[in-house]
Design an enzyme around this catalytic site. Structure first.
Site, PDB file in Angstrom:
ATOM      1  N   LYS A 229       0.865  -1.177   0.000  1.00  9.35           N
ATOM      2  CA  LYS A 229       0.000   0.000   0.000  1.00  9.35           C
ATOM      3  C   LYS A 229       0.903   1.229   0.000  1.00  9.35           C
ATOM      4  O   LYS A 229       1.432   1.630   1.025  1.00  9.35           O
ATOM      5  CB  LYS A 229      -0.916   0.000   1.231  1.00  9.35           C
ATOM      6  CG  LYS A 229      -2.265   0.719   1.016  1.00  9.35           C
ATOM      7  CD  LYS A 229      -2.148   2.214   0.694  1.00  9.35           C
ATOM      8  CE  LYS A 229      -1.847   3.023   1.947  1.00  9.35           C
ATOM      9  NZ  LYS A 229      -1.825   4.505   1.628  1.00  9.35           N
TER      10      LYS A 229
ATOM     11  N   GLU B 124       9.920   1.280  10.858  1.00  9.11           N
ATOM     12  CA  GLU B 124      10.976   2.289  10.699  1.00  9.11           C
ATOM     13  C   GLU B 124      10.285   3.636  10.816  1.00  9.11           C
ATOM     14  O   GLU B 124       9.564   4.054   9.913  1.00  9.11           O
ATOM     15  CB  GLU B 124      11.679   2.108   9.355  1.00  9.11           C
ATOM     16  CG  GLU B 124      13.027   2.801   9.306  1.00  9.11           C
ATOM     17  CD  GLU B 124      12.979   4.129   8.589  1.00  9.11           C
ATOM     18  OE1 GLU B 124      12.950   5.170   9.298  1.00  9.11           O
ATOM     19  OE2 GLU B 124      12.970   4.142   7.364  1.00  9.11           O
TER      20      GLU B 124
ATOM     21  N   CYS C 254      13.738  10.215   6.916  1.00  8.59           N
ATOM     22  CA  CYS C 254      13.668   9.798   8.320  1.00  8.59           C
ATOM     23  C   CYS C 254      15.031   9.902   8.994  1.00  8.59           C
ATOM     24  O   CYS C 254      15.143  10.279  10.160  1.00  8.59           O
ATOM     25  CB  CYS C 254      13.146   8.369   8.425  1.00  8.59           C
ATOM     26  SG  CYS C 254      11.450   8.145   7.860  1.00  8.59           S
TER      27      CYS C 254
ATOM     28  N   GLY D 278       7.134   5.288   8.419  1.00  9.33           N
ATOM     29  CA  GLY D 278       6.356   6.517   8.538  1.00  9.33           C
ATOM     30  C   GLY D 278       6.531   7.139   9.906  1.00  9.33           C
ATOM     31  O   GLY D 278       7.530   6.908  10.594  1.00  9.33           O
TER      32      GLY D 278
ATOM     33  N   GLU E 129      10.521  15.959  15.182  1.00 14.12           N
ATOM     34  CA  GLU E 129      10.869  15.736  13.769  1.00 14.12           C
ATOM     35  C   GLU E 129      10.107  16.716  12.882  1.00 14.12           C
ATOM     36  O   GLU E 129       8.881  16.694  12.840  1.00 14.12           O
ATOM     37  CB  GLU E 129      10.541  14.301  13.354  1.00 14.12           C
ATOM     38  CG  GLU E 129      10.993  13.977  11.942  1.00 14.12           C
ATOM     39  CD  GLU E 129      10.730  12.528  11.556  1.00 14.12           C
ATOM     40  OE1 GLU E 129      11.607  11.930  10.915  1.00 14.12           O
ATOM     41  OE2 GLU E 129       9.657  12.021  11.911  1.00 14.12           O
TER      42      GLU E 129
ATOM     43  N   GLU F 293      -0.639   7.684  -0.452  1.00 13.69           N
ATOM     44  CA  GLU F 293      -1.568   8.230  -1.440  1.00 13.69           C
ATOM     45  C   GLU F 293      -0.975   9.398  -2.221  1.00 13.69           C
ATOM     46  O   GLU F 293      -1.451   9.746  -3.297  1.00 13.69           O
ATOM     47  CB  GLU F 293      -2.877   8.670  -0.780  1.00 13.69           C
ATOM     48  CG  GLU F 293      -2.744   9.711   0.312  1.00 13.69           C
ATOM     49  CD  GLU F 293      -2.728   9.093   1.694  1.00 13.69           C
ATOM     50  OE1 GLU F 293      -3.261   9.726   2.625  1.00 13.69           O
ATOM     51  OE2 GLU F 293      -2.180   7.974   1.851  1.00 13.69           O
TER      52      GLU F 293
ATOM     53  N   GLY G  62       2.910   4.666  13.357  1.00 17.60           N
ATOM     54  CA  GLY G  62       3.529   3.370  13.601  1.00 17.60           C
ATOM     55  C   GLY G  62       2.980   2.689  14.842  1.00 17.60           C
ATOM     56  O   GLY G  62       2.777   1.465  14.866  1.00 17.60           O
TER      57      GLY G  62
END
Length: 492
Positions: A186, A261, A295, A239, A396, A189, A244
Site C-alpha cells: 500500500k 521504521e 527519516c 512513517g 521531527e 496516497e 507506527g
C-alpha cells in the site's frame, strides 16, 4: 523538462490508474479515483484508484492463494533468478521510473535516478540471499537428530511512505520475496505510481500472479484494512511514530509481527579535529538532500564551539548556493516539499521558532520555483545555537531545517546527541578513531556513520531504537523478519 510518454498501456509508458491485483490491472470496487500532485508545480498530474476494504480483501486473498501455489514449490534458487531479472528490468526502465518518482514526490531527477539504482541493487542483493538463508542443527547427543527450517511467514503487508516510494518498497518487498513470502503493498496516497510500476515489472520478471499486489488509496481507507487483515502475518511500515504505534496495535490484534521504521531527529556530530571540508559536504547532504524529507536526515548539527563560527559561515554559503526548482529542470539540486499540508507543517515549526527568538542564519521561508512561480518549496534553513529542549531540536520537522547545538567537548556532544526520544541514526566527524569508537558506543542509534553520512548500503542493517522503531531492514537480517523457524527433532 522531461515527461513520460503517453500511450494506452501502463507497460508502454502511461502512468497506471488502477490497482495491480493477481497479475492484472483492476479498478476499485467503488470505481472511485484520487488525484496525485506534482509538488514542483502544485498541480494534479495523474489520477489513480481510491481503494478500500473490498480491494484489500481481493489483494490479500490473491496473495494467500499465490503463496500456496507454484510460488511455494519454487526453489530458493528459482526465486533468486526472478529477483535478479527484476533488478535488470528496473535498470531497463530506470528513466521512466525516475521521472514518475519526480512527478509524484517532488525530488530532483538526480535524486530519483539514485533511488532507482539503489532499488535495482536491492533486488540484486536479495536475489543472492534467496538460497543462503539456512537453518541450523542442534547437538542433542547421538540418539537424536535436531534441526531447524526457515519457512516464509505467509502474506506480508508493506506500507510505503511518500519520501522514498520506490526504494522503500524495494527494500522490504525484495527480502520478503527472497524468503518465499507473498506481498501486498500500500503506497502512500501522495506517491502511488512507482509501486504500481514495480509490481508490473515483477510479473514481467517471472513472478507468478498474486505474489505481489498493490492497492492504492488513503491510509484510513486502504492501509488500515490491510494491516488489520487476519491473513496478514507480518507488517512492514515506514512513517511517523504516531502512525507506527497505531499500526503496531492493529497488527497485534492478529498476533502479526512488525517491522517499524519510524521518525528520527538524528544528530550529526562535528568535532574540532574533523576534516572540516568533508564534514561540511556531508552536513549539507544530510539535511538538504530530498529537501530534508528523510527519516534519517542529519537534522541536528552538534558542533564544538571552537569551530562553530567558521563552520556555520561556510554552511550558510552552501545553503544559499543551492538551486531551487522543479525536479525535472536543468541545474536544479534542491526539490519540492511533497504536499501543501506538509509545507504548512515545516513552515509552522520555523515561524514558531522565530517567535521564540531562535536565530535563523539562512532561509526560513516558504518559496516557489523561481522559473514558474509555482510549487511547494521551503528554503534551505539553518537555526543556530538552539536550546536542547526547543521543539526544533526535540521534534521531527521532516524538512530542510537544521537545528544547531553548540557543545564544548566530545562528552557533551554525546549528551547532546542523546537528548531526544529518537534514536535512528547518528553521524560523527573526527580524525581520532579511538574517540570515534567510544562515541559510536555511547550514542543511542540504530546505526552510526563515521566520516561519511549515509555510509553503508543494502548490505548494512537499518532501523531505529526507542521512538524510532523496532526491527531492522536491509542486510540479511531483513530476510529473517519474513521467516518463521520450525524445529524438527527426531529420536533415532
Amino acid at each position: 523538462m522531461a515527461t513520460l510518454p503517453a500511450t494506452n498501456s501502463p507497460a508502454s509508458g502511461l502512468l497506471p490508474s488502477r490497482h495491480f491485483i493477481d497479475g492484472e490491472w483492476r479498478a476499485s470496487h467503488s470505481r472511485a479515483t484520487m488525484p496525485t500532485f506534482d509538488p514542483g508545480r502544485a498541480e494534479i498530474h495523474a489520477e489513480f484508484a481510491a481503494g478500500g476494504a473490498d480491494d484489500v480483501i481481493d489483494a490479500v486473498a490473491s496473495a494467500k492463494q499465490a503463496g500456496q501455489g507454484e510460488w511455494r514449490k519454487l526453489s530458493p534458487t528459482g526465486r533468486g533468478r526472478i529477483l535478479a531479472k527484476a533488478a535488470a528490468l528496473i535498470r531497463e526502465n530506470a528513466e521512466r521510473l525516475a521521472v514518475a518518482e519526480v512527478l509524484d514526490s517532488g525530488k530532483t531527477l538526480a535524486e530519483a535516478r539514485g533511488d532507482v539504482r539503489g532499488s535495482a541493487r536491492a533486488f540484486d542483493y536479495y536475489a543472492g540471499a534467496a538460497d543462503k538463508h539456512e537453518g541450523k542443527a542442534y547437538p542433542l547427543g547421538p540418539d537424536y537428530t535436531s534441526y531447524s527450517i526457515e519457512e516464509p511467514v505467509g502474506v506480508t503487508a508493506h506500507i510505503v511512505p511518500w519520501n522514498y516510494p520506490l526504494s522503500t518498497a524495494c527494500r522490504s518487498v525484495a527480502p520478503a520475496l527472497a524468503a518465499g513470502c507473498t506481498a501486498v503493498v500500500k503506497p502512500a496516497e501522495q506517491t502511488p505510481m512507482t509501486a504500481l510500476l514495480l509490481a508490473e515489472i515483477l510479473v514481467q520478471a517471472g513472478l507468478p500472479p498474486g505474489v505481489c499486489n498493490v492497492v492504492t488509496g488513503t491510509g484510513a481507507a486502504a492501509g488500515a484494512p490491510l494491516v488489520s487483515h487476519p491473513d496478514v502475518r507480518h507488517v512492514t511500515f515506514t512513517g511517523s511514530t504516531a502512525t507506527g504505534i497505531h499500526v503496531m496495535k492493529m497488527a497485534a490484534q492478529n498476533v502479526a509481527s512488525v517491522t517499524l521504521e519510524l521518525g528520527g531527529k538524528s544528530p550529526n556530530i562535528v568535532l574540532a579535529d574533523a576534516d572540516l571540508g568533508v564534514a561540511l559536504d556531508n552536513v549539507v547532504g544530510a539535511i538538504f538532500e530530498n529537501a530534508g524529507q528523510i527519516c534519517s536526515a542529519g537534522s541536528r548539527l552538534v558542533i564544538e564551539r571552537s569551530i562553530h563560527a567558521e563552520f556555520i559561515e561556510k554552511l550558510v554559503a552552501r545553503a544559499r548556493a543551492l538551486r531551487i526548482g522543479h525536479g525535472l529542470s536543468e541545474g536544479v539540486n534542491f526539490g519540492a516539499i511533497n504536499s501543501a499540508e506538509h509545507l504548512r507543517k515545516v513552515s509552522s515549526y520555523v515561524v514558531d521558532a522565530k517567535a521564540r527568538g531562535v536565530e535563523v542564519t539562512v532561509g526560513g521561508n516558504v518559496t516557489t520555483d523561481p522559473a514558474t512561480g509555482k510549487g511547494w518549496f521551503f528554503e534551505p534553513t539553518v537555526l543556530d545555537r538552539v536550546r536542547w529542549d526547543d521543539p526544533v531540536v526535540q521534534e521531527e520537522i521532516f524538512g530542510p531545517v537544521l537545528a544547531v547545538q553548540v557543545v564544548d567537548s566530545a562528552e557533551e556532544a554525546i549528551a547532546a546527541a542523546n537528548c531526544t526520544d529518537f534514536a535512528l541514526v547518528a553521524g560523527l566527524f573526527t580524525r581520532d578513531l579511538s574517540k570515534a569508537h567510544r562515541i559510536a558506543r555511547d550514542v543511542d542509534a540504530g546505526q552510526v556513520y563515521v566520516n561519511e553520512y549515509f555510509a553503508g548500503g543494502i548490505e548494512t542493517p537499518f532501523g531505529g531504537n526507542r521512538r524510532s522503531g523496532i526491527g531492522r531492514e536491509k542486510g540479511l537480517i531483513a530476510v529473517a523478519s519474513y521467516c518463521k523457524t520450525k524445529a524438527v527433532t527426531i529420536r533415532l
